[in-house]
Design a protein around this motif. Structure first.
Motif, short mmCIF file in Angstrom:
data_model
loop_
_atom_site.label_atom_id
_atom_site.label_comp_id
_atom_site.label_asym_id
_atom_site.label_seq_id
_atom_site.Cartn_x
_atom_site.Cartn_y
_atom_site.Cartn_z
N ILE A 15 -0.71 -3.98 -7.08
CA ILE A 15 -0.23 -3.82 -8.46
C ILE A 15 -1.24 -2.96 -9.21
O ILE A 15 -2.43 -3.27 -9.25
CB ILE A 15 -0.06 -5.18 -9.15
N GLY A 16 -0.75 -1.87 -9.77
CA GLY A 16 -1.61 -1.00 -10.57
C GLY A 16 -1.42 -1.28 -12.05
O GLY A 16 -0.80 -2.27 -12.45
N LEU A 45 -10.84 -7.07 -12.38
CA LEU A 45 -9.93 -7.91 -11.60
C LEU A 45 -9.47 -7.25 -10.30
O LEU A 45 -8.69 -7.84 -9.56
CB LEU A 45 -8.71 -8.30 -12.44
N GLY A 46 -9.91 -6.03 -10.06
CA GLY A 46 -9.61 -5.38 -8.80
C GLY A 46 -8.51 -4.34 -8.83
O GLY A 46 -8.07 -3.87 -7.78
N VAL A 47 -8.03 -3.97 -10.02
CA VAL A 47 -7.04 -2.89 -10.10
C VAL A 47 -7.72 -1.58 -9.73
O VAL A 47 -8.77 -1.23 -10.28
CB VAL A 47 -6.43 -2.80 -11.52
N THR A 48 -7.11 -0.86 -8.78
CA THR A 48 -7.70 0.41 -8.34
C THR A 48 -6.70 1.56 -8.45
O THR A 48 -6.88 2.60 -7.82
CB THR A 48 -8.22 0.30 -6.89
N HIS A 49 -5.65 1.37 -9.26
CA HIS A 49 -4.62 2.39 -9.45
C HIS A 49 -4.27 2.41 -10.94
O HIS A 49 -3.64 1.48 -11.44
CB HIS A 49 -3.40 2.03 -8.58
N LEU A 256 8.16 -16.00 -14.95
CA LEU A 256 9.22 -15.01 -14.77
C LEU A 256 8.64 -13.63 -14.50
O LEU A 256 9.18 -12.88 -13.67
CB LEU A 256 10.10 -14.97 -16.03
N ALA A 257 7.56 -13.26 -15.18
CA ALA A 257 6.93 -11.96 -14.94
C ALA A 257 6.41 -11.88 -13.50
O ALA A 257 6.61 -10.87 -12.81
CB ALA A 257 5.81 -11.71 -15.94
N GLN A 258 5.75 -12.93 -13.06
CA GLN A 258 5.23 -12.94 -11.69
C GLN A 258 6.35 -12.87 -10.67
O GLN A 258 6.24 -12.19 -9.65
CB GLN A 258 4.38 -14.18 -11.48
N LEU A 259 7.45 -13.58 -10.94
CA LEU A 259 8.59 -13.55 -10.04
C LEU A 259 9.15 -12.13 -9.93
O LEU A 259 9.47 -11.65 -8.83
CB LEU A 259 9.68 -14.49 -10.55
N ASN A 286 0.13 -10.94 -14.58
CA ASN A 286 0.80 -9.98 -13.71
C ASN A 286 0.10 -9.84 -12.36
O ASN A 286 0.75 -9.84 -11.31
CB ASN A 286 0.86 -8.61 -14.38
N LEU A 287 -1.20 -9.74 -12.39
CA LEU A 287 -1.94 -9.50 -11.14
C LEU A 287 -1.86 -10.70 -10.20
O LEU A 287 -1.94 -10.54 -8.98
CB LEU A 287 -3.39 -9.14 -11.45
N ALA A 288 -1.66 -11.88 -10.75
CA ALA A 288 -1.53 -13.08 -9.91
C ALA A 288 -0.22 -13.08 -9.13
O ALA A 288 -0.04 -13.92 -8.23
CB ALA A 288 -1.65 -14.33 -10.76
#
Length: 329
Positions: A15-16, A45-49, A256-259, A286-288
């Protein structure tokens, strides 16, 4: 689920972060300090995009990303876009080679970098052959200004034409439970050509999380005001779809967002969602989604609940629709 996904030659977080709404499109943007905090938290948190564009805030978003993230440039893959910019306060689509090259030079300065990893043609200027525009982007690769070429909002046929001129690393188009147009042809063509598929608006511009209830309260500059799906009568009907989606989310133990994001991640390893947000809490939520596992039965229920035949209203109004090249149901 893989800890990273391939974005052409780059390995990036599944997820970017779409950076647009930190400067543009959904009403009043956050303060510069709040926007900076969100970008840095994403990196932490590790986003690389990270995905931006010359259009967003008419250069302001690239400048923000450059100011905040340039000191960490080695830690992430940077994507931006050309071919749609602000000229004298107006949005202009211009795919002429000289314009694309000039836009790139300005972007490099705003982004405070020597090279942009992935550079998209934001919209195909249909007065210019796609071969000419993509040829110019290929020359930018050869000149070392960019590392890879992408396209946004184009059809499978246009992707094939472009790919014959220069390898297309990524295609970016809206994709979510309520926007299924890529399933007509583009998703399969990307898989065939080895082109990554980057999904923008993966939580449906705020619809799928279920927290947006009153569309009459949109800011005057919110682009959703002109989108038929968000017209009050259509939106009221669309909200009814979320009851069944919420049942699946409860079963899966997620929001719902995660789904919604997990559904996309399950659609294929070549799919990379880039949700945008102005909220650190939503960013973390979102990242979860990468930790959510859905069963085949749950995926099928979601596909049955929300799709092009159950959603009320077109994605874009008629004027905007003429500017894009995507297949439509």
């Amino acid at each position: 689920m893989s800890p990273t996904r391939s974005l052409g030659p780059f390995q990036v977080s599944p997820i970017g972060l779409g950076c647009m709404n930190l400067s543009h499109a959904y009403g009043v943007p956050p303060s510069p300090d709040d926007a900076a905090s969100l970008l840095l938290r994403a990196l932490e948190l590790g986003v690389t995009h990270f995905d931006t564009a010359a259009l967003y805030g008419f250069g302001a978003n690239e400048a923000l990303v450059g100011r905040v993230l340039a000191p960490h440039r080695h830690r992430f893959t940077l994507a931006s876009k050309c071919g749609m910019t602000g000229v004298d306060g107006q949005r202009v689509i211009d795919g002429r080679p000289k314009t694309l090259k000039a836009t790139c030079e300005a972007a490099l300065k705003r982004l405070r970098t020597d090279v942009i990893d992935l550079y998209y043609l934001h919209r195909w200027d249909q007065s210019v052959p796609i071969e000419d525009s993509v040829g110019a982007l290929g020359e930018l690769v050869e000149a070392g200004k960019i590392r890879a070429v992408g396209l946004s909002e184009v059809s499978a046929a246009t992707l094939r034409r472009a790919h014959a001129v220069f390898p297309i690393t990524a295609l970016q188009t809206e994709y979510s439970l309520w926007t299924r147009n890529p399933e007509i042809a583009v998703l399969d063509t990307c898989r065939e050509l080895g082109t990554a598929f980057v999904a923008f608006s993966p939580v449906a511009r705020g619809f799928l999380p279920g927290t947006l209830r009153d569309v009459s309260a949109f800011d005057a500059k919110d682009i959703r005001r002109a989108m038929p799906r968000f017209a009050p009568a259509n939106y009221a009907e669309n909200l009814r779809l979320l009851d069944g989606v919420a049942e699946v989310a409860r079963e899966a133990g997620c929001t719902l967002a995660q789904l919604s994001l997990a559904w996309l991640l399950h659609r294929g390893e070549h799919i990379l969602p880039i949700p945008g947000t102005t909220s650190v809490a939503h960013l973390e939520e979102n990242l979860a989604a990468t930790r959510v596992t859905l069963t085949p039965a749950q995926l099928q229920r979601l596909n049955t609940l929300v799709h092009h035949d159950t959603v009320r209203g077109a994605r874009y109004n008629a004027a905007t629709q003429t500017e894009i090249d995507t297949e439509e149901f």
